[in-house]
Design a protein around this motif. Structure first.
Motif, PDB file in Angstrom:
ATOM      1  N   VAL A   4      12.880  -0.085  13.650  1.00 52.79           N
ATOM      2  CA  VAL A   4      11.441  -0.033  13.386  1.00 52.79           C
ATOM      3  C   VAL A   4      10.883   1.161  14.152  1.00 52.79           C
ATOM      4  O   VAL A   4      10.992   1.232  15.381  1.00 52.79           O
ATOM      5  CB  VAL A   4      10.738  -1.329  13.827  1.00 52.79           C
TER       6      VAL A   4
ATOM      7  N   ILE B 224       6.334  -5.435   5.165  1.00 55.92           N
ATOM      8  CA  ILE B 224       6.719  -6.323   6.255  1.00 55.92           C
ATOM      9  C   ILE B 224       5.486  -6.623   7.092  1.00 55.92           C
ATOM     10  O   ILE B 224       4.743  -5.708   7.460  1.00 55.92           O
ATOM     11  CB  ILE B 224       7.811  -5.661   7.119  1.00 55.92           C
TER      12      ILE B 224
ATOM     13  N   ALA C 224       6.056   1.940  11.038  1.00 59.35           N
ATOM     14  CA  ALA C 224       4.929   1.145  11.519  1.00 59.35           C
ATOM     15  C   ALA C 224       3.937   2.060  12.216  1.00 59.35           C
ATOM     16  O   ALA C 224       4.326   3.015  12.885  1.00 59.35           O
ATOM     17  CB  ALA C 224       5.416   0.065  12.490  1.00 59.35           C
TER      18      ALA C 224
ATOM     19  N   VAL D 150      12.212   1.311   9.275  1.00 59.61           N
ATOM     20  CA  VAL D 150      10.982   0.621   8.908  1.00 59.61           C
ATOM     21  C   VAL D 150       9.849   1.322   9.634  1.00 59.61           C
ATOM     22  O   VAL D 150       9.852   1.399  10.870  1.00 59.61           O
ATOM     23  CB  VAL D 150      11.037  -0.864   9.298  1.00 59.61           C
TER      24      VAL D 150
ATOM     25  N   ALA E  42       3.889  -7.320  10.394  1.00 53.24           N
ATOM     26  CA  ALA E  42       4.237  -7.116  11.792  1.00 53.24           C
ATOM     27  C   ALA E  42       4.015  -8.390  12.594  1.00 53.24           C
ATOM     28  O   ALA E  42       3.081  -9.155  12.329  1.00 53.24           O
ATOM     29  CB  ALA E  42       3.392  -5.987  12.379  1.00 53.24           C
TER      30      ALA E  42
ATOM     31  N   GLN F 215       5.869  -1.538   7.812  1.00 49.77           N
ATOM     32  CA  GLN F 215       5.428  -2.709   8.569  1.00 49.77           C
ATOM     33  C   GLN F 215       3.925  -2.614   8.785  1.00 49.77           C
ATOM     34  O   GLN F 215       3.428  -1.655   9.367  1.00 49.77           O
ATOM     35  CB  GLN F 215       6.148  -2.762   9.918  1.00 49.77           C
TER      36      GLN F 215
END
Length: 349
Positions: free
Chosen positions: A167, A12, A206, A204, A14, A227
């Motif tokens: 996230v 993904i 990150a 998700v 960001a 992400q």
């Protein structure tokens, strides 16, 4: 069927406000089998509507839009005024005046209304959790709602609101901290594991994820996808400035600071950050509006010692490649890393 289940690659892009997340970058990532995100922060509603239309013209794959929630906290007006007095000589040297340190909601009501009127596949939120009414309204229109958290208990609260995914942003991430308060310092792996233990939504990950082995690590730790932001800053489709690209390609360490916007954000350390971080007050978007003319002048002059250069901790690993190639290669390297772990584990007896 969830958007995550339709992805060919668990990558993904960001949302990077301030210019890097262009419609071209978003469309390229989504077309390659990942999920691109437009940044709705720091632009007006008309620009958001135009960017959504451009992404749709470039790809028929799912994409998302990220929205800044208004900061509910108060500010210390005296501290912000003192900071303005500290920065004024620096602005004067560049022939500009500092901006007015006004508050604001980043046109949140108008942007939410636009996304309800013309739904997109995913809307994610940063700087707190959306209210239940917003979550319900978006989901009724077929939009998945994702919340960004920087501590485990926020993930539980997000799940209680009915969001579709969470996230999980570790402190390694470039740019602004996505949760409230903005001073949580969990690394992505501890935060991911703590969140997985108490939250039943897809996660998700990150924060400092740039290459395949890092993506493999968070997938093994329970993430449904990774992400990446900094990994795309050197792509030709990104709106990153030449100065920003050069900083990302270098080896200078990053640091978290409030000196640019009044909210903690991670960027490549430079003179401005070192000089002002210790005294920079809380206060977003007040400090952002205050420093904007000075930072714009620094970008105009190509002065990397003053301009904000958002990047994650692993920024030297970012490569100058087309976005589709980043998606494909990082995904392939993640699969290879996972296969290596499986092969090693076969010898553990």
């Amino acid at each position: 069927m969830s958007v995550l289940s339709t992805l060919r690659h668990p990558i993904i892009a960001a949302p990077m406000a301030g210019g890097p997340s262009t419609p071209a970058l978003v469309a390229a990532v989504s077309s390659a089998g990942g999920l691109g995100f437009l940044a709705a922060g720091m632009i007006d509603t008309e620009r958001l509507v135009a960017d959504v239309a451009e992404v749709r013209a470039r790809t028929d794959r799912p994409f998302g839009v990220n929205v800044f929630l208004p900061d509910p906290g108060g500010v210390d007006e005296a501290a912000i005024q003192a900071y303005a007095e500290r920065l004024a000589p620096q602005a004067g040297q560049r022939g500009v005046s500092l901006g007015e340190p006004v508050g604001g909601d980043d046109a949140y009501p108008e942007k939410l209304a636009a996304l309800l009127a013309d739904p997109v596949p995913v809307v994610s939120f940063v700087f707190g959790l959306p209210d239940r009414a917003a979550v319900t309204a978006l989901r009724e229109r077929g939009t998945e709602v994702w919340a960004t958290v920087t501590r485990p208990d926020a993930a539980t609260a997000a799940a209680d609101l009915g969001v579709d995914a969470v996230v999980v942003q570790g402190t390694e991430a470039g740019g602004h901290r996505g949760g409230l308060p903005d001073d949580d310092d969990y690394g992505v792996l501890p935060l991911l594991r703590l969140t997985a233990a108490r939250c039943d939504r897809p996660l998700v990950a990150a924060g400092g994820l740039v290459d395949g082995p890092a993506v493999a690590a968070v997938l093994a730790a329970g993430a449904a996808a990774a992400q990446l932001g900094t990994a795309f800053l050197r792509c030709p489709e990104a709106g990153s400035s030449p100065m920003h690209r050069a900083a990302v390609a270098g080896a200078t360490p990053t640091a978290l600071t409030r000196s640019y916007t009044g909210k903690r954000a991670r960027g490549v350390a430079n003179d401005f950050l070192r000089q002002h971080d210790a005294v920079a007050p809380r206060g977003y978007p007040q400090v952002l509006h205050l420093t904007r003319p000075l930072l714009a002048a620094a970008r105009r002059d190509g002065d990397a010692s003053v301009a904000n250069l958002w990047a994650g901790q692993a920024h030297p690993l970012a490569r100058e490649l087309p976005a589709a190639q980043v998606v494909a290669e990082v995904s392939a390297d993640a699969r290879a890393a996972l296969a290596t772990v499986v092969a090693r584990s076969a010898r553990w007896g």
